[in-house]
Design a protein around this motif. Structure first.
Motif, PDB file in Angstrom:
ATOM      1  N   VAL A  23       3.203  -0.560   7.714  1.00  0.00           N
ATOM      2  CA  VAL A  23       4.315  -1.070   6.929  1.00  0.00           C
ATOM      3  C   VAL A  23       4.818  -2.802   7.212  1.00  0.00           C
ATOM      4  O   VAL A  23       4.837  -3.655   6.352  1.00  0.00           O
ATOM      5  CB  VAL A  23       5.702  -0.314   7.118  1.00  0.00           C
ATOM      6  CG1 VAL A  23       6.961  -1.035   6.512  1.00  0.00           C
ATOM      7  CG2 VAL A  23       5.675   1.140   6.252  1.00  0.00           C
ATOM      8  N   LEU A  24       4.834  -2.938   8.369  1.00  0.00           N
ATOM      9  CA  LEU A  24       5.269  -4.318   9.014  1.00  0.00           C
ATOM     10  C   LEU A  24       3.899  -5.219   8.593  1.00  0.00           C
ATOM     11  O   LEU A  24       4.256  -6.443   7.984  1.00  0.00           O
ATOM     12  CB  LEU A  24       5.380  -4.314  10.536  1.00  0.00           C
ATOM     13  CG  LEU A  24       6.459  -3.573  11.099  1.00  0.00           C
ATOM     14  CD1 LEU A  24       6.427  -3.860  12.793  1.00  0.00           C
ATOM     15  CD2 LEU A  24       7.754  -4.284  10.650  1.00  0.00           C
ATOM     16  N   LEU A  25       2.651  -4.843   8.779  1.00  0.00           N
ATOM     17  CA  LEU A  25       1.643  -5.821   8.398  1.00  0.00           C
ATOM     18  C   LEU A  25       1.344  -5.893   6.981  1.00  0.00           C
ATOM     19  O   LEU A  25       0.862  -6.946   6.548  1.00  0.00           O
ATOM     20  CB  LEU A  25       0.247  -5.404   9.226  1.00  0.00           C
ATOM     21  CG  LEU A  25       0.443  -5.636  10.553  1.00  0.00           C
ATOM     22  CD1 LEU A  25      -1.132  -4.677  11.145  1.00  0.00           C
ATOM     23  CD2 LEU A  25       0.500  -6.776  10.874  1.00  0.00           C
ATOM     24  N   THR A  26       1.646  -4.874   6.137  1.00  0.00           N
ATOM     25  CA  THR A  26       1.706  -4.996   4.608  1.00  0.00           C
ATOM     26  C   THR A  26       2.835  -5.946   4.328  1.00  0.00           C
ATOM     27  O   THR A  26       2.516  -6.769   3.276  1.00  0.00           O
ATOM     28  CB  THR A  26       2.062  -3.625   4.009  1.00  0.00           C
ATOM     29  OG1 THR A  26       1.138  -2.624   4.555  1.00  0.00           O
ATOM     30  CG2 THR A  26       1.892  -3.774   2.495  1.00  0.00           C
ATOM     31  N   ALA A  27       4.016  -6.026   4.949  1.00  0.00           N
ATOM     32  CA  ALA A  27       5.003  -6.814   4.647  1.00  0.00           C
ATOM     33  C   ALA A  27       4.548  -8.376   4.961  1.00  0.00           C
ATOM     34  O   ALA A  27       4.877  -9.272   4.100  1.00  0.00           O
ATOM     35  CB  ALA A  27       6.319  -6.591   5.327  1.00  0.00           C
ATOM     36  N   ALA A  29      -1.248  -4.727  -5.782  1.00  0.00           N
ATOM     37  CA  ALA A  29      -2.408  -4.184  -4.950  1.00  0.00           C
ATOM     38  C   ALA A  29      -2.201  -3.910  -3.521  1.00  0.00           C
ATOM     39  O   ALA A  29      -2.485  -2.859  -3.015  1.00  0.00           O
ATOM     40  CB  ALA A  29      -3.696  -4.973  -5.179  1.00  0.00           C
ATOM     41  N   GLU A  30      -1.433  -4.888  -2.979  1.00  0.00           N
ATOM     42  CA  GLU A  30      -1.099  -4.896  -1.350  1.00  0.00           C
ATOM     43  C   GLU A  30      -0.191  -3.695  -1.104  1.00  0.00           C
ATOM     44  O   GLU A  30      -0.273  -2.974  -0.237  1.00  0.00           O
ATOM     45  CB  GLU A  30      -0.221  -6.108  -0.801  1.00  0.00           C
ATOM     46  CG  GLU A  30      -1.569  -7.244  -0.823  1.00  0.00           C
ATOM     47  CD  GLU A  30      -0.814  -8.528  -0.518  1.00  0.00           C
ATOM     48  OE1 GLU A  30       0.405  -8.582  -0.704  1.00  0.00           O
ATOM     49  OE2 GLU A  30      -1.508  -9.568   0.011  1.00  0.00           O
ATOM     50  N   LEU A  31       0.896  -3.563  -2.031  1.00  0.00           N
ATOM     51  CA  LEU A  31       1.843  -2.388  -1.849  1.00  0.00           C
ATOM     52  C   LEU A  31       1.152  -1.031  -2.113  1.00  0.00           C
ATOM     53  O   LEU A  31       1.440  -0.052  -1.408  1.00  0.00           O
ATOM     54  CB  LEU A  31       2.899  -2.550  -2.837  1.00  0.00           C
ATOM     55  CG  LEU A  31       3.795  -3.667  -2.629  1.00  0.00           C
ATOM     56  CD1 LEU A  31       5.087  -3.795  -3.645  1.00  0.00           C
ATOM     57  CD2 LEU A  31       4.581  -3.565  -1.176  1.00  0.00           C
ATOM     58  N   ALA A  32       0.325  -0.967  -3.176  1.00  0.00           N
ATOM     59  CA  ALA A  32      -0.413   0.279  -3.378  1.00  0.00           C
ATOM     60  C   ALA A  32      -1.462   0.626  -2.190  1.00  0.00           C
ATOM     61  O   ALA A  32      -1.456   1.823  -1.810  1.00  0.00           O
ATOM     62  CB  ALA A  32      -1.306   0.178  -4.704  1.00  0.00           C
ATOM     63  N   VAL A  33      -2.121  -0.286  -1.456  1.00  0.00           N
ATOM     64  CA  VAL A  33      -3.163   0.251  -0.623  1.00  0.00           C
ATOM     65  C   VAL A  33      -2.124   0.363   0.951  1.00  0.00           C
ATOM     66  O   VAL A  33      -2.372   1.323   1.479  1.00  0.00           O
ATOM     67  CB  VAL A  33      -3.711  -1.223  -0.037  1.00  0.00           C
ATOM     68  CG1 VAL A  33      -4.726  -0.837   1.248  1.00  0.00           C
ATOM     69  CG2 VAL A  33      -4.820  -1.612  -1.486  1.00  0.00           C
ATOM     70  N   GLY A  34      -1.224  -0.399   1.191  1.00  0.00           N
ATOM     71  CA  GLY A  34      -0.300  -0.067   2.255  1.00  0.00           C
ATOM     72  C   GLY A  34       0.467   1.581   1.884  1.00  0.00           C
ATOM     73  O   GLY A  34       0.500   2.237   2.843  1.00  0.00           O
ATOM     74  N   LEU A  46      -6.263  -4.947   5.256  1.00  0.00           N
ATOM     75  CA  LEU A  46      -5.269  -4.938   4.117  1.00  0.00           C
ATOM     76  C   LEU A  46      -5.492  -5.759   3.203  1.00  0.00           C
ATOM     77  O   LEU A  46      -5.134  -5.599   2.047  1.00  0.00           O
ATOM     78  CB  LEU A  46      -3.852  -4.802   4.751  1.00  0.00           C
ATOM     79  CG  LEU A  46      -3.432  -3.352   5.509  1.00  0.00           C
ATOM     80  CD1 LEU A  46      -2.208  -3.949   6.374  1.00  0.00           C
ATOM     81  CD2 LEU A  46      -3.264  -2.360   4.627  1.00  0.00           C
ATOM     82  N   ALA A  47      -5.531  -7.260   3.640  1.00  0.00           N
ATOM     83  CA  ALA A  47      -5.634  -8.264   2.521  1.00  0.00           C
ATOM     84  C   ALA A  47      -7.176  -8.092   2.044  1.00  0.00           C
ATOM     85  O   ALA A  47      -7.083  -8.313   0.597  1.00  0.00           O
ATOM     86  CB  ALA A  47      -5.865  -9.492   3.357  1.00  0.00           C
ATOM     87  N   GLY A  48      -8.068  -7.602   2.462  1.00  0.00           N
ATOM     88  CA  GLY A  48      -9.433  -7.608   2.006  1.00  0.00           C
ATOM     89  C   GLY A  48      -9.373  -6.503   0.854  1.00  0.00           C
ATOM     90  O   GLY A  48      -9.940  -6.838  -0.307  1.00  0.00           O
ATOM     91  N   VAL A  49      -8.905  -5.468   1.079  1.00  0.00           N
ATOM     92  CA  VAL A  49      -9.174  -4.285   0.081  1.00  0.00           C
ATOM     93  C   VAL A  49      -8.119  -4.674  -1.024  1.00  0.00           C
ATOM     94  O   VAL A  49      -8.318  -4.126  -2.038  1.00  0.00           O
ATOM     95  CB  VAL A  49      -8.674  -2.961   0.990  1.00  0.00           C
ATOM     96  CG1 VAL A  49      -8.393  -1.842  -0.216  1.00  0.00           C
ATOM     97  CG2 VAL A  49      -9.495  -2.290   1.864  1.00  0.00           C
ATOM     98  N   SER A  50      -7.023  -5.055  -0.979  1.00  0.00           N
ATOM     99  CA  SER A  50      -5.976  -5.396  -1.915  1.00  0.00           C
ATOM    100  C   SER A  50      -6.837  -6.669  -3.029  1.00  0.00           C
ATOM    101  O   SER A  50      -6.697  -6.524  -3.997  1.00  0.00           O
ATOM    102  CB  SER A  50      -4.758  -6.124  -1.341  1.00  0.00           C
ATOM    103  OG  SER A  50      -4.920  -7.216  -0.786  1.00  0.00           O
TER     104      SER A  50
END
Length: 392
Positions: free
Chosen positions: A106-110, A299-304, A266-270
């Motif tokens: 959650v923190l790294l997604t934020a 995309a970032e929120l969905a992956v997270g 997380l950044a790469g997948v999104s």
């Protein structure tokens, strides 16, 4: 490559093959080398971002490119879960591993949601911390205990036969994933036709040596049975000796490597999801870019969200196996694409690409059954989604 895998993947490999994991490591290295040369050869011809998603579309057709992109997204999403679980294994008190892992996601997604600038300096810093931790663990384990070198090559410590060795290779492949990531940065590299092939092959060779040293150390200090049962192998190897001060150093290195890799993944997948959404291979709403932070926020929120569900419902071995499934599918497409390249673009013999393709298939089918079933099901869902979109 030097990330959470080296701190975790040897345990499930030992559970699959015991001391046979050393043979599995060699098999994984050979398959990784074949895959790396295919990726390097393709990157030299197509110095553009996107990796095998682009290569598959160019040489095999849109469906193959989609298969590679989907395999990358699902495999690296599972890798995110594995990174978070490794971080928690080295940082969380007993019983708190899953909540800590979910909180980290959650923190790294934020952080990623607000925009992240990843520089070469940051990458070097993370790798430096990880290498210091690994070196400390190896020295402390060997100097603080009396290693049992006979356990390293003891045939009685091996089990599972060739199936176990191949399963160990498939699980250890998780630790190699990342060697071709430089190929996806073709637009940002000076002289990519010369630099990318050299970088991929040299980095892979250095990491193989490093992993071999770690594997031998863990087998000599812990033995195959204790290694197989360990959630944090390097920390347990240090704890077995008298150099107790080294334990925190190893934990800090593991957490830094896992957090850095998790943030990057997380950044790469999104962003891969963003690219696939723009071409219509994923739902169009994932292609939205935040008006202020300029990142693919949906995309970032969905992956997270998916990664949080995974860390709360799966274990580390399952996450590693599922990740290996998706990544091996990705490299299977890379090898098949390289086989289709014409003579002017060929740097390596076709036999090496054929070996890579066969190796990918062999490692996929010998992964733990649950990983194969789950991976095949998710792959089928992806194919069905694209089929519906193409027909409509």
């Amino acid at each position: 490559m030097v990330g959470a895998g080296v701190f975790s993947a040897f345990a499930p490999a030992a559970a699959a093959a015991g001391t046979g994991l050393l043979v599995g490591l060699a098999v994984a290295a050979v398959v990784a080398y074949a895959n790396a040369t295919s990726s390097a050869q393709l990157a030299a011809q197509h110095p553009t971002s996107g990796g095998t998603y682009v290569y598959g579309r160019e040489h095999l057709g849109p469906w193959w490119g989609y298969l590679a992109g989907w395999g990358f997204v699902v495999g690296k999403t599972a890798s995110c879960a594995a990174m978070a679980l490794v971080l928690a294994a080295y940082a969380a008190p007993p019983g708190w591993e899953r909540p800590v892992a979910a909180t980290a996601v959650v923190l790294l997604t934020a952080v990623g949601y607000r925009g992240v600038t990843r520089t070469a300096r940051l990458a070097r810093g993370i790798v430096a911390v990880a290498l210091v931790a690994i070196a400390t663990a190896v020295v402390a384990s060997l100097a603080g205990t009396t290693p049992r070198w006979s356990a390293v090559l003891d045939p009685e410590g091996a089990h599972g036969g060739w199936y176990g060795v191949l399963q160990a290779a498939g699980l250890l492949f998780f630790a190699f994933a990342g060697y071709a990531r430089v190929a996806t940065l073709g637009e940002e590299v000076r002289d990519p036709r010369r630099t990318i092939p050299r970088a991929v092959v040299l980095s892979l060779g250095a990491v193989v040596v490093l992993y071999a040293v770690v594997a031998v150390t863990l087998l000599a200090v812990l033995g195959p049975a204790r290694l197989a049962a360990s959630a944090a192998p390097l920390a347990d190897a240090v704890a077995a000796g008298s150099w107790t001060w080294a334990g925190p150093v190893v934990s800090v290195g593991a957490v830094a490597a896992s957090a850095g890799a998790l943030l990057a993944l997380l950044a790469g997948v999104s962003r891969t999801g963003l690219a696939m959404a723009r071409t219509g291979d994923l739902p169009a709403w994932l292609a939205a870019v935040h008006p202020v932070h300029r990142g693919p926020h949906r995309a970032e929120l969905a992956v997270g969200a998916v990664v949080v569900v995974l860390v709360l419902t799966t274990d580390l071995r399952g996450a590693i196996g599922f990740s290996s499934f998706g990544v091996l599918v990705y490299y299977l497409v890379a090898n098949l694409s390289a086989l289709r390249q014409s003579a002017p673009h060929r740097r390596y013999p076709r036999a090496l690409q054929a070996l890579g393709a066969v190796g990918c298939v062999a490692l996929v089918v010998t992964l733990p059954l649950a990983s194969v079933v789950a991976g095949a099901a998710v792959l089928a869902v992806g194919v069905a989604l694209r089929a519906v979109r193409v027909r409509s």
